[in-house]
Write an enzyme that holds these catalytic residues in place. Structure first.
Site, PDB file in Angstrom:
ATOM      1  N   HIS A  42      57.847   4.892   7.159  1.00 37.75           N
ATOM      2  CA  HIS A  42      56.587   5.307   7.778  1.00 37.75           C
ATOM      3  C   HIS A  42      56.802   5.736   9.230  1.00 37.75           C
ATOM      4  O   HIS A  42      57.797   5.394   9.868  1.00 37.75           O
ATOM      5  CB  HIS A  42      55.572   4.158   7.734  1.00 37.75           C
ATOM      6  CG  HIS A  42      56.025   2.946   8.491  1.00 37.75           C
ATOM      7  ND1 HIS A  42      55.921   2.836   9.865  1.00 37.75           N
ATOM      8  CD2 HIS A  42      56.598   1.797   8.076  1.00 37.75           C
ATOM      9  CE1 HIS A  42      56.394   1.686  10.261  1.00 37.75           C
ATOM     10  NE2 HIS A  42      56.827   1.022   9.197  1.00 37.75           N
ATOM     11  N   GLU A  46      56.850  -4.038   3.205  1.00 34.57           N
ATOM     12  CA  GLU A  46      57.859  -4.590   4.111  1.00 34.57           C
ATOM     13  C   GLU A  46      58.070  -6.077   3.838  1.00 34.57           C
ATOM     14  O   GLU A  46      57.226  -6.748   3.223  1.00 34.57           O
ATOM     15  CB  GLU A  46      57.419  -4.357   5.564  1.00 34.57           C
ATOM     16  CG  GLU A  46      58.418  -4.813   6.618  1.00 34.57           C
ATOM     17  CD  GLU A  46      59.787  -4.168   6.500  1.00 34.57           C
ATOM     18  OE1 GLU A  46      60.524  -4.494   5.536  1.00 34.57           O
ATOM     19  OE2 GLU A  46      60.122  -3.349   7.385  1.00 34.57           O
TER      20      GLU A  46
END
Length: 203
Positions: A21, A95
């Protein structure tokens, strides 16, 4: 006429672009984001557009992401540029969870837990296991196709290490790493858009 076996193998190979990202304010502050849903900042959106421009030079069939907004927005920006709609948000691509250290800066976390053993944190082994499981599922479900999966630095590093058997470098915001699965197994082609000359293959 029957295709040659080599041709069938090539046709069933799967290519996956693992994209981190774009930048968030917590990235700038050096905070452990983990499962916290922190949005992109304006620089992160610009980075996503830059990654999209690079990916637009090739052909892609499917776009997926982590469900966290910094990954899903990065994917949507990429999809807008290359003409793909994000089809799924996979929790396996999230994550690593940092437990009680989540939201702290790296220095703050070190001050409490200098060994890096954060209470309630997900283990590196569990992170690699779920990341690799999702990668294998994506390949199984998309034979012969090229995919973009927008995720996070920690899980991308874990996946790359699971393929090569060696530690991966830090993944840059909006960095693109290419992995391929063919009849010989997975291989790493690029890391952070940098070609890899050699890669150990693991089935």
């Amino acid at each position: 006429m029957t295709d040659h076996p080599d041709s069938q193998a090539r046709n069933s190979s799967v290519r996956v672009a693992l994209v981190r990202h774009g930048e968030t304010d917590w990235n700038v502050e050096g905070r452990l984001q983990g499962s916290s849903d922190i949005p992109l900042n304006d620089i992160g959106r610009s980075q996503a557009r830059t990654a999209a421009a690079a990916l637009a030079d090739d052909s892609w069939d499917t776009l997926v992401s982590s469900p966290l907004s910094r990954a899903s927005e990065t994917a949507d920006i990429i999809g807008h540029v290359i003409g793909l709609t994000r089809s799924a948000g996979h929790e396996d691509l999230m994550e690593r969870r940092f437990g009680r250290a989540e939201g702290m800066t790296g220095y703050e976390a070190w001050a409490y837990w200098p060994d890096g053993d954060y209470p309630g944190a997900e283990s590196h082994e569990a992170l690699a296991e779920r990341g690799r499981r999702r990668l294998d599922l994506l390949a199984d479900e998309n034979p012969g196709r090229s995919l973009i999966a927008v995720a996070h630095g920690g899980i991308i590093r874990a996946v790359l290490r699971s393929i090569t058997g060696h530690p991966a470098p830090r993944i840059a915001n909006a960095g693109v790493s290419i992995v391929v699965r063919d009849d010989e197994g997975w291989s790493v082609r690029t890391v952070n858009s940098i070609p890899v000359r050699r890669s150990r293959r693991l089935r």
